[in-house]
Design an enzyme around this catalytic site. Structure first.
Site, mmCIF file in Angstrom:
data_model
loop_
_atom_site.group_PDB
_atom_site.id
_atom_site.type_symbol
_atom_site.label_atom_id
_atom_site.label_comp_id
_atom_site.label_asym_id
_atom_site.label_seq_id
_atom_site.Cartn_x
_atom_site.Cartn_y
_atom_site.Cartn_z
ATOM 1 N N ASN A 97 0.808 -1.225 0.000
ATOM 2 C CA ASN A 97 0.000 0.000 0.000
ATOM 3 C C ASN A 97 0.841 1.275 0.000
ATOM 4 O O ASN A 97 0.396 2.310 -0.488
ATOM 5 C CB ASN A 97 -0.909 -0.041 1.245
ATOM 6 N N SER A 159 -4.267 2.195 -8.506
ATOM 7 C CA SER A 159 -5.053 3.437 -8.552
ATOM 8 C C SER A 159 -5.856 3.442 -9.839
ATOM 9 O O SER A 159 -5.521 2.709 -10.782
ATOM 10 C CB SER A 159 -4.073 4.623 -8.554
ATOM 11 N N TYR A 188 3.804 8.670 -10.743
ATOM 12 C CA TYR A 188 2.565 8.079 -10.213
ATOM 13 C C TYR A 188 1.972 7.110 -11.238
ATOM 14 O O TYR A 188 1.607 5.980 -10.913
ATOM 15 C CB TYR A 188 1.561 9.181 -9.836
HETATM 16 N N1 LIG Z 1 -5.786 8.589 -1.112
HETATM 17 C C1 LIG Z 1 -6.267 8.420 -2.341
HETATM 18 O O1 LIG Z 1 -7.129 9.165 -2.819
HETATM 19 C C2 LIG Z 1 -5.759 7.266 -3.175
HETATM 20 C C3 LIG Z 1 -6.389 6.970 -4.383
HETATM 21 C C4 LIG Z 1 -5.915 5.915 -5.153
HETATM 22 C C5 LIG Z 1 -4.824 5.185 -4.723
HETATM 23 N N2 LIG Z 1 -4.226 5.504 -3.541
HETATM 24 C C6 LIG Z 1 -3.073 4.714 -3.132
HETATM 25 O O2 LIG Z 1 -3.345 4.170 -1.850
HETATM 26 C C7 LIG Z 1 -2.131 4.054 -1.126
HETATM 27 C C8 LIG Z 1 -2.254 4.760 0.213
HETATM 28 O O3 LIG Z 1 -2.572 6.113 -0.020
HETATM 29 P P1 LIG Z 1 -2.852 7.128 1.188
HETATM 30 O O4 LIG Z 1 -3.744 8.165 0.655
HETATM 31 O O5 LIG Z 1 -3.217 6.375 2.395
HETATM 32 O O6 LIG Z 1 -1.399 7.783 1.347
HETATM 33 P P2 LIG Z 1 -0.694 8.293 2.672
HETATM 34 O O7 LIG Z 1 0.364 9.232 2.197
HETATM 35 O O8 LIG Z 1 -1.701 8.760 3.665
HETATM 36 O O9 LIG Z 1 -0.019 6.967 3.241
HETATM 37 C C9 LIG Z 1 1.175 6.446 2.731
HETATM 38 C C10 LIG Z 1 1.962 5.915 3.927
HETATM 39 O O10 LIG Z 1 3.158 5.292 3.434
HETATM 40 C C11 LIG Z 1 4.200 5.576 4.341
HETATM 41 N N3 LIG Z 1 5.494 5.425 3.691
HETATM 42 C C12 LIG Z 1 6.054 6.255 2.776
HETATM 43 N N4 LIG Z 1 7.290 5.811 2.460
HETATM 44 C C13 LIG Z 1 7.490 4.677 3.170
HETATM 45 C C14 LIG Z 1 8.583 3.769 3.272
HETATM 46 N N5 LIG Z 1 9.719 3.956 2.574
HETATM 47 N N6 LIG Z 1 8.465 2.715 4.106
HETATM 48 C C15 LIG Z 1 7.331 2.525 4.851
HETATM 49 N N7 LIG Z 1 6.277 3.355 4.785
HETATM 50 C C16 LIG Z 1 6.359 4.426 3.957
HETATM 51 C C17 LIG Z 1 3.925 7.019 4.766
HETATM 52 O O11 LIG Z 1 4.604 7.333 5.985
HETATM 53 C C18 LIG Z 1 2.421 7.026 4.888
HETATM 54 O O12 LIG Z 1 1.990 6.733 6.199
HETATM 55 C C19 LIG Z 1 -1.046 4.649 -2.026
HETATM 56 O O13 LIG Z 1 -0.424 3.611 -2.753
HETATM 57 C C20 LIG Z 1 -1.825 5.543 -2.957
HETATM 58 O O14 LIG Z 1 -1.172 5.763 -4.170
HETATM 59 C C21 LIG Z 1 -4.663 6.521 -2.760
#
Ligand SMILES: NC(=O)c1ccc[n+]([C@@H]2O[C@H](COP(=O)([O-])OP(=O)(O)OC[C@H]3O[C@@H](n4cnc5c(N)ncnc54)[C@H](O)[C@@H]3O)[C@@H](O)[C@H]2O)c1
Length: 277
Positions: A97, A159, A188
């Protein structure tokens, strides 16, 4: 065979979630707890991990594990895997994730007006390291353990932008020079499309080891974005709205559980219909 509802339960199954302290990682952890599994949150932020654990344990009975880990570091991942196997004997599931998640609507890190022509190699490498290499390393470490067990599930979080190109017009701001306009970074698209390749590769590679590998493609989650941005985005979505952060949890539990026992290599698009248009 268990009853239909029982097949959604993942009782006592150890489920590793990378980026587990973030917005959606936390929601995946709730889904695991609702299925009576054990979420294992990996994240780089200590304080976010502590906060997530305490909130989860406030709301759910069960066990929550947290590890401060950089998923780009294989040794750290191997230590987590060894600790889990020591304690629980198995690792049942992995949710890839974590990603550098550029927030396009504000001025946060790793975004903004980075045009493709001069996109910095450093950001390309950093984004790839977390979004793709991290998923590769986690799959290698935890998947190899699943191979030994001859069972496991991997879920990659892609995504809607893993299947379509970003519509850069929705990020445009009035009165801003062309070269200063915000765009969704190329990384992305490449990472999210790449995760679907990893999904299909591993689904076939590990099919005979009883490891299932699937992906979900979530659309954008409503999270306090400016109204004008939301309006431009929701015009592209047949259901006419962004997702609520709780709307992926049932699909996550479904894909982690035996309810999806005949699914592997699949891409589940959950986007309010955006990719139909
Ligand atoms: N939020 C959205 O609208 C959305 C939509 C489609 C897809 N996504 C995908 O869902 C996933 C989660 O998104 P989100 O919105 O919760 O993002 P977010 O930024 O809230 O969470 C990402 C987490 O990853 C952690 N992280 C970053 N680098 C890291 C590393 N090297 N090792 C361990 N942890 C690490 C961060 O500290 C953070 O807590 C992502 O892959 C994102 O692309 C999100």
């Amino acid at each position: 065979m268990n009853s239909i509802m029982d097949r959604f339960l993942i009782r006592d199954r150890v489920c590793v979630i990378t980026g587990g302290a973030g917005l959606l990682g936390y929601k995946h952890a709730e889904a695991v707890l609702a299925g009576e599994g054990i979420p294992v949150l990996l994240d780089i932020s200590d304080t976010a991990l502590e906060r997530a654990k305490s909130n989860l344990l406030n709301d759910y009975d069960g066990t929550v594990e947290t590890y401060k880990v950089d998923i780009t570091n294989r040794d750290q991942l191997q230590s987590v895997c060894d600790a889990l196997v020591n304690k629980y004997g198995m690792v049942n599931a992995l949710v890839n994730n974590a990603a550098n998640n550029p927030k396009m609507e504000d001025e946060s890190k790793n975004l903004g007006n980075i045009r493709f022509d001069n996109f910095p190699l450093g950001i390309w490498m950093d984004d790839m390291a977390v979004g793709l290499t991290g998923a590769f390393l986690c799959s290698q470490v935890f998947g190899t353990q699943m191979e030994k067990q001859r069972s496991g599930v991997i879920l990659n979080i892609s995504s809607d932008l893993g299947v379509i190109a970003p519509d850069q017009r929705i990020y445009r701001k009035e009165g801003v020079k062309e070269e200063d306009q915000t765009i969704k970074p190329v990384t992305y698209s490449v990472i999210k499309h790449g995760l679907l390749g990893l999904t299909k590769y591993l689904a076939t590679y590990w099919a005979d080891k009883n490891i299932r590998v699937n992906a979900i493609c979530p659309g954008g989650v409503e999270n306090g974005q400016p109204e004008d941005f939301k309006e431009k985005l929701t015009n592209l979505i047949p259901l006419g709205r962004m997702a609520d952060k709780n709307e992926y949890q049932c699909s996550v539990l479904y894909l982690l559980s035996d309810a999806s026992s005949y699914m592997t290599g699949s891409t589940v698009i959950i986007d309010g219909g955006r990719t139909c248009w």
